[in-house]
Write a protein that holds these residues in place. Sequence first.
Motif, PDB file in Angstrom:
ATOM      1  N   ILE A  16      45.012  48.619  49.280  1.00  7.48           N
ATOM      2  CA  ILE A  16      44.103  47.520  49.630  1.00  7.48           C
ATOM      3  C   ILE A  16      43.483  47.733  51.012  1.00  7.48           C
ATOM      4  CG2 ILE A  16      45.766  45.874  50.611  1.00  7.48           C
ATOM      5  CD1 ILE A  16      42.864  45.032  48.215  1.00  7.48           C
ATOM      6  N   ARG A  19      40.614  50.000  50.626  1.00  9.18           N
ATOM      7  CA  ARG A  19      39.538  49.268  49.932  1.00  9.18           C
ATOM      8  C   ARG A  19      38.781  48.374  50.917  1.00  9.18           C
ATOM      9  NH1 ARG A  19      35.491  48.635  46.853  1.00  9.18           N
ATOM     10  NH2 ARG A  19      35.537  46.930  45.356  1.00  9.18           N
ATOM     11  N   PHE A  34      40.368  37.636  48.937  1.00  9.89           N
ATOM     12  CA  PHE A  34      40.844  38.290  47.731  1.00  9.89           C
ATOM     13  C   PHE A  34      41.717  37.349  46.901  1.00  9.89           C
ATOM     14  CE2 PHE A  34      40.070  41.338  51.010  1.00  9.89           C
ATOM     15  CZ  PHE A  34      39.583  42.460  50.380  1.00  9.89           C
ATOM     16  N   ASN A  35      42.087  37.826  45.726  1.00  6.83           N
ATOM     17  CA  ASN A  35      43.055  37.147  44.865  1.00  6.83           C
ATOM     18  C   ASN A  35      44.465  37.502  45.324  1.00  6.83           C
ATOM     19  OD1 ASN A  35      40.837  36.411  43.217  1.00  6.83           O
ATOM     20  ND2 ASN A  35      41.045  38.275  42.026  1.00  6.83           N
ATOM     21  N   ARG A  50      43.246  32.986  41.812  1.00  5.49           N
ATOM     22  CA  ARG A  50      41.869  33.305  42.196  1.00  5.49           C
ATOM     23  C   ARG A  50      41.335  32.098  42.951  1.00  5.49           C
ATOM     24  NH1 ARG A  50      41.634  35.914  36.923  1.00  5.49           N
ATOM     25  NH2 ARG A  50      40.924  38.052  37.239  1.00  5.49           N
ATOM     26  N   ASN A  72      45.391  36.440  52.298  1.00  6.31           N
ATOM     27  CA  ASN A  72      44.398  37.031  51.401  1.00  6.31           C
ATOM     28  C   ASN A  72      43.000  37.058  51.983  1.00  6.31           C
ATOM     29  OD1 ASN A  72      46.227  37.475  49.235  1.00  6.31           O
ATOM     30  ND2 ASN A  72      46.272  35.272  48.998  1.00  6.31           N
ATOM     31  N   VAL A 111      36.162  39.286  46.976  1.00  7.57           N
ATOM     32  CA  VAL A 111      36.451  40.512  46.249  1.00  7.57           C
ATOM     33  C   VAL A 111      37.438  40.163  45.142  1.00  7.57           C
ATOM     34  CG1 VAL A 111      37.280  42.886  46.420  1.00  7.57           C
ATOM     35  CG2 VAL A 111      36.134  41.814  48.388  1.00  7.57           C
ATOM     36  N   ASP A 112      37.025  40.347  43.907  1.00  2.00           N
ATOM     37  CA  ASP A 112      37.834  39.970  42.749  1.00  2.00           C
ATOM     38  C   ASP A 112      38.907  41.028  42.473  1.00  2.00           C
ATOM     39  OD1 ASP A 112      38.773  38.617  40.542  1.00  2.00           O
ATOM     40  OD2 ASP A 112      37.121  39.205  39.227  1.00  2.00           O
ATOM     41  N   GLU A 113      39.793  41.186  43.459  1.00  3.27           N
ATOM     42  CA  GLU A 113      40.918  42.105  43.365  1.00  3.27           C
ATOM     43  C   GLU A 113      42.120  41.433  44.011  1.00  3.27           C
ATOM     44  OE1 GLU A 113      40.082  46.007  44.988  1.00  3.27           O
ATOM     45  OE2 GLU A 113      37.995  45.858  44.308  1.00  3.27           O
ATOM     46  N   VAL A 114      43.307  41.830  43.613  1.00  5.00           N
ATOM     47  CA  VAL A 114      44.534  41.289  44.192  1.00  5.00           C
ATOM     48  C   VAL A 114      44.865  42.044  45.472  1.00  5.00           C
ATOM     49  CG1 VAL A 114      47.017  40.940  43.846  1.00  5.00           C
ATOM     50  CG2 VAL A 114      45.417  40.523  41.963  1.00  5.00           C
TER      51      VAL A 114
END
Length: 168
Positions: A16, A19, A34-35, A50, A72, A111-114
Amino acid sequence: ELIGYLGNDDVLMPRILSRIRDLARLIDFDAAFFNSYTNYVQERRCILHRPATADLSTANLLQLGTIVGLQNIVYRRDLLLKTPFNPANRYSMDYEMLLELSTQGIKTLYVDEVATINHMDGNISHNNPAQTLEAINVAARWARGYTGRLWFENMVEPAVVQRIRGIT
């Protein structure tokens, strides 16, 4: 250049940080969020969270509450230097800072990521009435004149909500 906070009960997902670095090179943002997963260890269940919205506006923060957990979100360093946490808050420092930032027209990126896993059992946030009360008090400081729904309306008497809005 970027700062994030990670509690001692949180786990950062692999890759992450790279990223976030790559996104910061490509996209101009003041804060990226983020998630996450919330892991209830004793209950043996894990929930994907989310944000309810990608718009961190004052109205959305008053209607929905925090929207994104402190672990997050990453901020540009200069933004945090200009708008620090309120040290009077033990639990809601990130919520109040987001409310303050929402008035400054910052550029946010969802950002649609964990990004993290939060191990919930036994931490100070799990079923904590003091945290809820502090968050209500933070929201109350920002809700004067706000006419939309408040996230805590069903927790307090209608007269309290009117007083918070400055109606009475």
